[in-house]
Design a protein around this motif. Structure first.
Motif, PDB file in Angstrom:
ATOM      1  N   ARG A 370     -42.218  12.056   6.676  1.00  0.00           N
ATOM      2  CA  ARG A 370     -42.826  13.352   6.994  1.00  0.00           C
ATOM      3  C   ARG A 370     -41.807  14.366   7.502  1.00  0.00           C
ATOM      4  O   ARG A 370     -41.786  15.507   7.084  1.00  0.00           O
ATOM      5  CB  ARG A 370     -43.897  13.186   8.088  1.00  0.00           C
ATOM      6  N   ASP A 371     -40.972  13.922   8.484  1.00  0.00           N
ATOM      7  CA  ASP A 371     -40.178  14.877   9.267  1.00  0.00           C
ATOM      8  C   ASP A 371     -38.672  14.699   9.108  1.00  0.00           C
ATOM      9  O   ASP A 371     -37.911  15.386   9.781  1.00  0.00           O
ATOM     10  CB  ASP A 371     -40.515  14.708  10.761  1.00  0.00           C
ATOM     11  N   ALA A 372     -38.258  13.800   8.259  1.00  0.00           N
ATOM     12  CA  ALA A 372     -36.834  13.484   8.072  1.00  0.00           C
ATOM     13  C   ALA A 372     -36.281  12.838   9.347  1.00  0.00           C
ATOM     14  O   ALA A 372     -35.988  11.649   9.353  1.00  0.00           O
ATOM     15  CB  ALA A 372     -36.008  14.689   7.662  1.00  0.00           C
ATOM     16  N   TYR A 373     -36.158  13.602  10.403  1.00  0.00           N
ATOM     17  CA  TYR A 373     -35.681  13.026  11.669  1.00  0.00           C
ATOM     18  C   TYR A 373     -36.813  12.240  12.338  1.00  0.00           C
ATOM     19  O   TYR A 373     -37.897  12.784  12.571  1.00  0.00           O
ATOM     20  CB  TYR A 373     -35.251  14.127  12.638  1.00  0.00           C
ATOM     21  N   VAL A 374     -36.549  10.981  12.696  1.00  0.00           N
ATOM     22  CA  VAL A 374     -37.524  10.228  13.483  1.00  0.00           C
ATOM     23  C   VAL A 374     -37.520  10.749  14.915  1.00  0.00           C
ATOM     24  O   VAL A 374     -38.547  11.048  15.495  1.00  0.00           O
ATOM     25  CB  VAL A 374     -37.212   8.714  13.446  1.00  0.00           C
ATOM     26  N   TYR A 375     -36.319  10.894  15.465  1.00  0.00           N
ATOM     27  CA  TYR A 375     -36.202  11.438  16.827  1.00  0.00           C
ATOM     28  C   TYR A 375     -35.981  12.942  16.716  1.00  0.00           C
ATOM     29  O   TYR A 375     -34.941  13.394  16.235  1.00  0.00           O
ATOM     30  CB  TYR A 375     -35.073  10.753  17.602  1.00  0.00           C
ATOM     31  N   SER A 380     -34.665   8.674  23.379  1.00  0.00           N
ATOM     32  CA  SER A 380     -34.190   7.555  22.574  1.00  0.00           C
ATOM     33  C   SER A 380     -33.634   6.480  23.496  1.00  0.00           C
ATOM     34  O   SER A 380     -32.637   6.710  24.186  1.00  0.00           O
ATOM     35  CB  SER A 380     -33.092   8.040  21.613  1.00  0.00           C
ATOM     36  N   PRO A 381     -34.263   5.301  23.524  1.00  0.00           N
ATOM     37  CA  PRO A 381     -33.765   4.239  24.425  1.00  0.00           C
ATOM     38  C   PRO A 381     -32.339   3.822  24.076  1.00  0.00           C
ATOM     39  O   PRO A 381     -31.535   3.553  24.963  1.00  0.00           O
ATOM     40  CB  PRO A 381     -34.744   3.083  24.186  1.00  0.00           C
ATOM     41  N   HIS A 382     -31.991   3.789  22.802  1.00  0.00           N
ATOM     42  CA  HIS A 382     -30.649   3.361  22.419  1.00  0.00           C
ATOM     43  C   HIS A 382     -29.598   4.370  22.863  1.00  0.00           C
ATOM     44  O   HIS A 382     -28.535   4.009  23.373  1.00  0.00           O
ATOM     45  CB  HIS A 382     -30.585   3.162  20.901  1.00  0.00           C
ATOM     46  N   ARG A 383     -29.894   5.635  22.693  1.00  0.00           N
ATOM     47  CA  ARG A 383     -28.938   6.681  23.088  1.00  0.00           C
ATOM     48  C   ARG A 383     -29.072   7.041  24.562  1.00  0.00           C
ATOM     49  O   ARG A 383     -28.261   7.776  25.108  1.00  0.00           O
ATOM     50  CB  ARG A 383     -29.135   7.935  22.243  1.00  0.00           C
ATOM     51  N   GLN A 384     -30.141   6.598  25.181  1.00  0.00           N
ATOM     52  CA  GLN A 384     -30.405   6.851  26.600  1.00  0.00           C
ATOM     53  C   GLN A 384     -30.470   8.337  26.925  1.00  0.00           C
ATOM     54  O   GLN A 384     -29.946   8.796  27.945  1.00  0.00           O
ATOM     55  CB  GLN A 384     -29.343   6.164  27.471  1.00  0.00           C
ATOM     56  N   LYS A 385     -31.065   9.076  26.023  1.00  0.00           N
ATOM     57  CA  LYS A 385     -31.285  10.504  26.287  1.00  0.00           C
ATOM     58  C   LYS A 385     -32.281  11.040  25.260  1.00  0.00           C
ATOM     59  O   LYS A 385     -32.543  10.388  24.245  1.00  0.00           O
ATOM     60  CB  LYS A 385     -29.970  11.279  26.206  1.00  0.00           C
ATOM     61  N   LYS A 386     -32.795  12.205  25.552  1.00  0.00           N
ATOM     62  CA  LYS A 386     -33.647  12.867  24.567  1.00  0.00           C
ATOM     63  C   LYS A 386     -32.775  13.246  23.389  1.00  0.00           C
ATOM     64  O   LYS A 386     -31.635  13.658  23.561  1.00  0.00           O
ATOM     65  CB  LYS A 386     -34.298  14.105  25.174  1.00  0.00           C
ATOM     66  N   PHE A 387     -33.348  13.160  22.200  1.00  0.00           N
ATOM     67  CA  PHE A 387     -32.484  13.292  21.043  1.00  0.00           C
ATOM     68  C   PHE A 387     -33.187  14.035  19.916  1.00  0.00           C
ATOM     69  O   PHE A 387     -34.339  13.755  19.591  1.00  0.00           O
ATOM     70  CB  PHE A 387     -32.068  11.888  20.574  1.00  0.00           C
ATOM     71  N   GLY A 388     -32.468  14.976  19.320  1.00  0.00           N
ATOM     72  CA  GLY A 388     -32.915  15.608  18.078  1.00  0.00           C
ATOM     73  C   GLY A 388     -33.751  16.853  18.250  1.00  0.00           C
ATOM     74  O   GLY A 388     -34.107  17.269  19.367  1.00  0.00           O
ATOM     75  N   ILE A 389     -34.043  17.444  17.129  1.00  0.00           N
ATOM     76  CA  ILE A 389     -34.778  18.705  17.073  1.00  0.00           C
ATOM     77  C   ILE A 389     -35.617  18.653  15.799  1.00  0.00           C
ATOM     78  O   ILE A 389     -35.333  17.864  14.907  1.00  0.00           O
ATOM     79  CB  ILE A 389     -33.764  19.869  17.067  1.00  0.00           C
ATOM     80  N   LYS A 390     -36.625  19.458  15.711  1.00  0.00           N
ATOM     81  CA  LYS A 390     -37.472  19.432  14.514  1.00  0.00           C
ATOM     82  C   LYS A 390     -36.771  20.122  13.344  1.00  0.00           C
ATOM     83  O   LYS A 390     -36.095  21.127  13.518  1.00  0.00           O
ATOM     84  CB  LYS A 390     -38.812  20.108  14.804  1.00  0.00           C
ATOM     85  N   ALA A 391     -36.954  19.552  12.172  1.00  0.00           N
ATOM     86  CA  ALA A 391     -36.299  20.114  10.978  1.00  0.00           C
ATOM     87  C   ALA A 391     -37.352  20.533   9.965  1.00  0.00           C
ATOM     88  O   ALA A 391     -37.254  20.238   8.782  1.00  0.00           O
ATOM     89  CB  ALA A 391     -35.345  19.078  10.390  1.00  0.00           C
ATOM     90  N   GLU A 392     -38.354  21.240  10.454  1.00  0.00           N
ATOM     91  CA  GLU A 392     -39.525  21.548   9.621  1.00  0.00           C
ATOM     92  C   GLU A 392     -39.196  22.381   8.397  1.00  0.00           C
ATOM     93  O   GLU A 392     -39.807  22.241   7.354  1.00  0.00           O
ATOM     94  CB  GLU A 392     -40.560  22.309  10.459  1.00  0.00           C
ATOM     95  N   ARG A 393     -38.228  23.284   8.560  1.00  0.00           N
ATOM     96  CA  ARG A 393     -37.985  24.212   7.457  1.00  0.00           C
ATOM     97  C   ARG A 393     -36.953  23.713   6.452  1.00  0.00           C
ATOM     98  O   ARG A 393     -36.620  24.401   5.514  1.00  0.00           O
ATOM     99  CB  ARG A 393     -37.477  25.545   8.022  1.00  0.00           C
ATOM    100  N   ASN A 394     -36.402  22.541   6.709  1.00  0.00           N
ATOM    101  CA  ASN A 394     -35.390  22.030   5.796  1.00  0.00           C
ATOM    102  C   ASN A 394     -36.045  21.267   4.657  1.00  0.00           C
ATOM    103  O   ASN A 394     -36.999  20.529   4.868  1.00  0.00           O
ATOM    104  CB  ASN A 394     -34.403  21.154   6.579  1.00  0.00           C
ATOM    105  N   GLN A 395     -35.539  21.473   3.462  1.00  0.00           N
ATOM    106  CA  GLN A 395     -36.136  20.853   2.281  1.00  0.00           C
ATOM    107  C   GLN A 395     -35.644  19.423   2.089  1.00  0.00           C
ATOM    108  O   GLN A 395     -34.647  19.012   2.681  1.00  0.00           O
ATOM    109  CB  GLN A 395     -35.810  21.692   1.046  1.00  0.00           C
TER     110      GLN A 395
END
Lengths: 608, 608
Positions: A370-375, A380-395
């Motif tokens: 759906r969103d390409a990026y999961v995070y 993110s427990p593995h990265r131990q920080k909040k991670f990523g941004i929404k990529a809604e407009r990317n094809q």
């Protein structure tokens, strides 16, 4: 030195009239000469502005061997006047005696291109086949790749992606230990053989992607520090000091890499570059080096009237990299999404260790569809920080997905390919999960026929300390799960030989079936007017958690395709999913593909 | 812990009913207790998610002293169960016994605010007066600043900018060695005295800007590492490891600084923060910490219906920092432009050493009037790289300029103020160059009457090694130009006392004149309908290189103002610059301002 998109300026180049022209950046040198090895000629270079040295000479013949003699007063490595430092060209295009040998004055323009009808490839049409030159064929060189082009065309892929070919130490290496970014590995055949391969690919209708490494240099044969501050202590990286993209004296380093990009496109007719691990390129300049590269590549494109693509391996869910320059992005054409791979593999039962720990399987897989990026903002427990941004407009054509690639195979201690880890039915499902996705699919050499040989980590350094340190590194990486004796020796030639494809397997039944299956699936993706469009607006993905099943729906004005994926070990119904007026167009579990479900297909039993 | 813009959550806070609530981030601790010193009460904290610990208790009285007892199993500093680490609160608001003392449970909400009519200040109207609490008045505290408010209002400035007040070691420090970002320096009067000062300022119509440091911590009394990974080895900075804004565990560190911003605005009614050296905040997150701060401050603003400004000291010509969030910027309201200062000072004859080397004087000054950034893409010899980007679309109220500030005075070995370096006529010209600019002007305390005392670098550490290292650092900084004996001892109380303003000077003739001059010039800037608009569209600046003169033209629909600046030692005509229908509205060289040019003003002799 000013970059001229029309011709390579860095290093040694031949003008139309046969004159050699050399630009070298050595800001701390007090004297620089070019030494022509055979003739023992020494030609003094002239100091130019901003740390560059220049020479124009008609005393250098094509294919002559040369090196630089540097007298430094301030650089790290002091020299006396009687003993200048002898160093081969950092922008050498050919090191026919390896990383420690002299450079060869190869004329990149001497190749006779016959691919002028080639139109390039659009991201929408990319089906990428990643290969490692040394292990793809028994002889492990560019020439022998040529012999496989018809096979690849039969398979249906549209582009090969060649793992890095920049000169590395010895003749066995994944390619990420390159130390001459402009030189084409001698043991693969050098620059001319690469030009020949690309020319043939284009004539036959195959695009060529080249993997290039701009985030670090290999540990052996790297003498860049003797020339100038190619590195900066501002940032610490897994490889030590970072490449200097934004500190004092960075301009020439940036030019070096921009020239490198331009060379591959202009002088090698490469269609796309795959930029390795760009998250490890540390650059806080006003204009990020990737954005600057994009600006130059756009200029070159306007000049040659060909499209060139920039694809990035990126371990960040940050669409700044793939957004257009006009929108303050870096303008890269597409990025890797390893998260799709991780979610997919956990769905098939992969243990949740290391980077897999962040993924819950089927639900995250659905999210990635759906969103390409999961995070995209969560913790993110593995990265131990909040991670990523929404990529809604990317094809969809901005993301590259795969069920395995050299990294995820080779980073396992034993380098097991997926074919040896999951069932035959699962292999087919994995292929479909990738090839039915609304993203650019990538397959790893041999995957298409279920190659059983491993792809292990191998090197062929000459420095004993480096060899031992790499060995130790590999052993300690897997220490928690395995006895260290089990770790294959990366320096051993056996490890390399073990990793070669076994083309004989293609004659065996199940391998033959799998190849036919991939071929059919690729053909379906290319011909189906829903599957071959990468607009994400018509994508739905629903995880049926209890059944470990996923329903991917893709639709556009041409129709609607349901992809029913059963990752469980049991036959599953899709209750309430009865879809009127639809017909089965592909069934991975059918007898045709070695399955058992001629009458009652496992994965779409309620479809009419 | 989730940030709640309505109330401080980090550290110890009192709820409406008098209950104390404590949030502490200590991800590696195995046990945490709060110790109430006087009562010897030990209260166990409860482990929450993401490394936070929590306690709600009605056993902690206002103004009780407390600290934390940490038992760490994995942290750097190992403890045994019998000997937990005792540490004061990283988010302490009051350290009445200094950096090594316990924290005081001060209730920030107990202050009775009476500034409810205060409307804040717009960037267009800012005329900033930078002051250092310890040296601004003889007693060197917040209370005594209150006594100067009427004087500052008479001068005409609209905001005071208080150098950092976060708790630092001892009682003499510029403020950039703070180690408790939430605690208000005890020797200045602590949090209540600061609240009182701000309340009075607002009642009298003065805005308050506070200087805060988010790029490093001071070297003494910093125990943050005992709590968690506040630092990261990813980046090397002049202060060692960088503050962890983007590495593993960064979320709580980001929250800590966001909470800090919100506290100053919400609980201290601060109008604007001046964020120190934000170029040294290393953050490659998808959302830069400054952008995230801006998002939270916007929320607070919507909640309190007050405007809050974020002003950044930035040694980068990168308007990403000041562009709006919607345009992918970080949304800061305005940035320092030191380049204006450097160009201006070279114009007045400053030697082209260090950062001055990049500036040619009058032409660069003209460029800064026109373009804000002098370097907007060209090669900078001092930085040894191409530097900057064009800031064409940014308005004048996004840039802060000055002819001196604490840094450029104090970073001279002897801390000489401009008043002791240039002539009286030049002092007046410098003032006009800043106050007639289309940017936000800033003046440094005492500048307005030509204070002659220096502003030297001073500290009052207790750790002998740190003291010696600071001494050495200062001496070596100036080694090339001065004998080391000449360097004032930063640790000496004399150095501090020498740096205090001498208010007696105001009674002396020339000082009195200069003060009146500043007052008149500020009044002119505020009342003139051309000068008080910071739209840059009507700005022209022409350098007359041979005469070392500059013609700044400012115009809008309300008219046109010519500022004729003569930086040479000679009387200069402005041939061909005869401007019909214009009249002299201000002449810095007139007899009124201690000059000699009653009839034939030096700087505008051809003006009717």
């Amino acid at each position: 030195m000013e970059i001229d998109i029309r011709k390579r300026k860095v290093g040694l180049n031949f003008l139309e009239d046969g004159t050699a022209e050399i630009w070298l950046w050595a800001p701390f040198a007090t004297n620089v000469s070019v030494l022509i090895t055979e003739s023992e000629l020494s030609l003094k270079m002239q100091k130019e502005s901003l740390g560059y040295w220049y020479l124009k000479s008609n005393e250098i013949a094509e294919n002559a061997e040369y090196c630089f003699a540097l007298e430094n007063k301030e650089a790290e490595q002091q020299t006396t006047d009687s003993q200048p430092l002898l160093r081969s060209d950092p922008a050498s295009v050919y090191q026919k005696n390896g990383v420690s040998g002299n450079s060869t004055a190869y004329n990149l323009k001497s190749f006779n291109w016959t691919d002028l009808g080639w139109q390039g490839v659009r991201t929408e049409d990319l089906i990428i086949y990643e290969l490692h030159t040394g292990t793809f064929t028994p002889t492990g060189d560019f020439n022998s790749i040529t012999e496989k082009i018809d096979y690849l065309l039969e398979l249906g892929i549209t582009a090969i992606e060649i793992m890095p070919v920049a000169q590395f130490p010895g003749n066995r290496n994944w390619g990420y230990d390159g130390v001459y970014p402009f030189a084409v590995q001698d043991s693969y055949g050098g620059p001319e053989a690469l030009q020949q391969l690309i020319n043939t690919c284009h004539e036959k209708g195959l695009a060529v992607i080249l993997d290039v490494v701009y985030n670090h240099f290999g540990p052996e044969g790297n003498y860049l520090k003797d020339f100038g501050p190619y590195f900066t202590a501002k940032y610490n990286t897994p490889w030590g000091d970072a490449i200097n993209f934004d500190d004092a004296n960075c301009d020439a380093v940036r030019e070096y890499f921009i020239e490198n990009c331009l060379m591959w496109f202009r002088d090698f007719h490469i269609d796309a570059l795959r930029l390795d691990a760009v998250h490890a390129i540390k650059d806080l300049s006003t204009t990020h080096i990737l954005a600057e590269i994009k600006q130059y590549v756009n200029q070159l494109s306007a000049h040659t009237k060909r499209e060139y693509l920039l694809l990035v391996e990126l371990d960040l869910n940050d669409n700044t990299y793939i957004n257009p320059l006009a929108d303050k992005g870096y303008g890269m054409d597409a990025q890797w999404i390893d998260e799709f791979h991780h979610a997919l593999r956990v769905t098939t039962g992969e243990a949740k260790n290391g980077y897999y720990a962040d993924f819950n399987g089927i639900e995250h897989l659905a999210k990635s569809y759906r969103d390409a990026y999961v995070y995209d903002g969560q913790y993110s427990p593995h990265r131990q920080k909040k991670f990523g941004i929404k990529a809604e407009r990317n094809q969809g054509n901005q993301f590259i997905v795969f069920s395995q690639n050299h990294d995820h195979v080779g980073n396992r201690m034993l380098g097991e390919r997926t074919s040896t880890l999951v069932s035959f039915e699962m292999l087919k499902l994995l292929a479909a999960a990738v090839l039915c996705s609304p993203y650019i699919p990538l397959i790893f050499m041999g995957e298409e026929y279920g190659e059983a040989n491993p792809f292990q980590f191998f090197i062929s350094h000459t420095d004993e300390d480096i060899i031992e340190s790499v060995r130790k590194g590999r052993r300690s990486e897997f220490a928690a799960f395995h006895h260290s004796d089990e770790t294959p020796d990366p320096q051993s030639e056996d490890t390399f030989n073990r990793s070669k494809l076994n083309w004989e397997a293609l004659n065996e039944n199940q391998h033959k079936t799998l190849f036919a299956y991939y071929k059919a699936l690729i053909a379906l993706r290319k011909s189906n007017p829903v599957l071959n469009k990468l607009d994400r607006t018509g994508v739905l993905a629903e995880a049926l958690k209890d059944q470990n099943c996923l329903i991917l729906t893709r639709s556009n004005q041409n129709g609607k395709v349901y992809c029913l994926m059963n990752f469980s070990k049991e036959t599953q119904g899709f209750p309430g999913r009865h879809v009127a007026n639809s017909k089965v167009i592909f069934n991975s579990a059918s007898v045709e593909w070695g399955g058992s479900d001629a009458e009652q297909p496992a994965i779409n039993d309620t479809i009419n």
